[in-house]
Write a protein that holds these residues in place. Structure first.
Motif, PDB file in Angstrom:
ATOM      1  N   ASN A   3       0.858  -1.187   0.000  1.00 34.18           N
ATOM      2  CA  ASN A   3       0.000   0.000   0.000  1.00 34.18           C
ATOM      3  C   ASN A   3       0.891   1.233   0.000  1.00 34.18           C
ATOM      4  O   ASN A   3       1.834   1.301   0.777  1.00 34.18           O
ATOM      5  CB  ASN A   3      -0.885   0.050   1.252  1.00 34.18           C
ATOM      6  CG  ASN A   3      -1.830  -1.119   1.333  1.00 34.18           C
ATOM      7  OD1 ASN A   3      -2.584  -1.367   0.420  1.00 34.18           O
ATOM      8  ND2 ASN A   3      -1.767  -1.847   2.433  1.00 34.18           N
ATOM      9  N   GLN A  40       0.018   4.138   1.008  1.00 34.05           N
ATOM     10  CA  GLN A  40      -0.271   4.951   2.191  1.00 34.05           C
ATOM     11  C   GLN A  40      -0.873   4.075   3.278  1.00 34.05           C
ATOM     12  O   GLN A  40      -1.746   3.254   3.007  1.00 34.05           O
ATOM     13  CB  GLN A  40      -1.240   6.085   1.867  1.00 34.05           C
ATOM     14  CG  GLN A  40      -1.479   6.988   3.064  1.00 34.05           C
ATOM     15  CD  GLN A  40      -2.289   8.223   2.713  1.00 34.05           C
ATOM     16  OE1 GLN A  40      -2.934   8.287   1.678  1.00 34.05           O
ATOM     17  NE2 GLN A  40      -2.251   9.210   3.564  1.00 34.05           N
ATOM     18  N   ILE A  41      -0.380   4.261   4.489  1.00 36.02           N
ATOM     19  CA  ILE A  41      -0.915   3.527   5.629  1.00 36.02           C
ATOM     20  C   ILE A  41      -1.162   4.497   6.773  1.00 36.02           C
ATOM     21  O   ILE A  41      -0.502   5.523   6.899  1.00 36.02           O
ATOM     22  CB  ILE A  41       0.024   2.391   6.094  1.00 36.02           C
ATOM     23  CG1 ILE A  41       1.405   2.925   6.475  1.00 36.02           C
ATOM     24  CG2 ILE A  41       0.134   1.314   5.036  1.00 36.02           C
ATOM     25  CD1 ILE A  41       2.312   1.894   7.105  1.00 36.02           C
ATOM     26  N   SER A  42      -2.144   4.168   7.600  1.00 27.04           N
ATOM     27  CA  SER A  42      -2.408   4.933   8.814  1.00 27.04           C
ATOM     28  C   SER A  42      -1.630   4.301   9.946  1.00 27.04           C
ATOM     29  O   SER A  42      -1.538   3.074  10.038  1.00 27.04           O
ATOM     30  CB  SER A  42      -3.896   4.911   9.141  1.00 27.04           C
ATOM     31  OG  SER A  42      -4.627   5.543   8.131  1.00 27.04           O
ATOM     32  N   LEU A  43      -1.078   5.148  10.785  1.00 22.67           N
ATOM     33  CA  LEU A  43      -0.318   4.657  11.939  1.00 22.67           C
ATOM     34  C   LEU A  43      -0.631   5.580  13.099  1.00 22.67           C
ATOM     35  O   LEU A  43      -0.223   6.745  13.096  1.00 22.67           O
ATOM     36  CB  LEU A  43       1.178   4.637  11.631  1.00 22.67           C
ATOM     37  CG  LEU A  43       2.087   4.021  12.685  1.00 22.67           C
ATOM     38  CD1 LEU A  43       1.748   2.537  12.871  1.00 22.67           C
ATOM     39  CD2 LEU A  43       3.545   4.167  12.307  1.00 22.67           C
ATOM     40  N   GLN A  52      -2.362   8.276  14.965  1.00 24.36           N
ATOM     41  CA  GLN A  52      -3.127   9.429  14.493  1.00 24.36           C
ATOM     42  C   GLN A  52      -2.526  10.041  13.238  1.00 24.36           C
ATOM     43  O   GLN A  52      -2.953  11.092  12.785  1.00 24.36           O
ATOM     44  CB  GLN A  52      -3.210  10.486  15.589  1.00 24.36           C
ATOM     45  CG  GLN A  52      -3.962  10.015  16.812  1.00 24.36           C
ATOM     46  CD  GLN A  52      -3.990  11.058  17.897  1.00 24.36           C
ATOM     47  OE1 GLN A  52      -3.300  12.062  17.846  1.00 24.36           O
ATOM     48  NE2 GLN A  52      -4.792  10.807  18.915  1.00 24.36           N
ATOM     49  N   GLY A  53      -1.541   9.381  12.665  1.00 22.26           N
ATOM     50  CA  GLY A  53      -0.863   9.924  11.496  1.00 22.26           C
ATOM     51  C   GLY A  53      -0.977   9.023  10.285  1.00 22.26           C
ATOM     52  O   GLY A  53      -1.722   8.047  10.281  1.00 22.26           O
ATOM     53  N   ALA A  54      -0.223   9.397   9.265  1.00 23.17           N
ATOM     54  CA  ALA A  54      -0.203   8.618   8.029  1.00 23.17           C
ATOM     55  C   ALA A  54       1.221   8.594   7.487  1.00 23.17           C
ATOM     56  O   ALA A  54       1.991   9.534   7.678  1.00 23.17           O
ATOM     57  CB  ALA A  54      -1.137   9.232   7.000  1.00 23.17           C
ATOM     58  N   THR A  90       3.227   7.817   3.848  1.00 19.09           N
ATOM     59  CA  THR A  90       3.026   7.676   2.412  1.00 19.09           C
ATOM     60  C   THR A  90       4.366   7.424   1.729  1.00 19.09           C
ATOM     61  O   THR A  90       5.336   8.130   1.974  1.00 19.09           O
ATOM     62  CB  THR A  90       2.404   8.964   1.822  1.00 19.09           C
ATOM     63  OG1 THR A  90       1.212   9.277   2.544  1.00 19.09           O
ATOM     64  CG2 THR A  90       2.092   8.792   0.351  1.00 19.09           C
ATOM     65  N   GLU A 137       3.200  12.073   8.243  1.00 18.46           N
ATOM     66  CA  GLU A 137       2.358  13.191   8.654  1.00 18.46           C
ATOM     67  C   GLU A 137       1.683  12.871   9.987  1.00 18.46           C
ATOM     68  O   GLU A 137       0.987  11.869  10.107  1.00 18.46           O
ATOM     69  CB  GLU A 137       1.273  13.455   7.621  1.00 18.46           C
ATOM     70  CG  GLU A 137       1.797  13.819   6.250  1.00 18.46           C
ATOM     71  CD  GLU A 137       0.684  14.027   5.245  1.00 18.46           C
ATOM     72  OE1 GLU A 137      -0.096  14.977   5.430  1.00 18.46           O
ATOM     73  OE2 GLU A 137       0.610  13.219   4.309  1.00 18.46           O
ATOM     74  N   VAL A 138       1.898  13.746  10.980  1.00 18.20           N
ATOM     75  CA  VAL A 138       1.251  13.614  12.276  1.00 18.20           C
ATOM     76  C   VAL A 138       0.914  15.014  12.772  1.00 18.20           C
ATOM     77  O   VAL A 138       1.801  15.877  12.840  1.00 18.20           O
ATOM     78  CB  VAL A 138       2.155  12.898  13.311  1.00 18.20           C
ATOM     79  CG1 VAL A 138       1.453  12.800  14.659  1.00 18.20           C
ATOM     80  CG2 VAL A 138       2.584  11.535  12.828  1.00 18.20           C
TER      81      VAL A 138
END
Length: 56
Positions: free
Chosen positions: A23, A25-28, A30-32, A34, A45-46
């Protein structure tokens, strides 16, 4: 950094790279995270703060 913390961070890093392999992009938390393949970088990004890791 204690040895257990280093091992945890290494495991998390391995998991993130594995997930980005399937993938972009993944969510981790509260952030992401890419993976921008064409630019050879990973963007983290957080809370409206962006960190970029160049892979080359």
């Amino acid at each position: 950094m204690m040895n257990q913390q280093k091992e945890c961070l290494k495991t998390l890093t391995d998991d993130v790279f594995y997930a980005l392999g399937s993938n972009s992009q993944i969510s981790l938390g509260q952030g992401a995270i890419t993976y921008e393949k064409s630019k050879h970088r990973i963007k983290i990004e957080v809370d409206n703060i962006i960190n970029v890791v160049s892979l080359i």
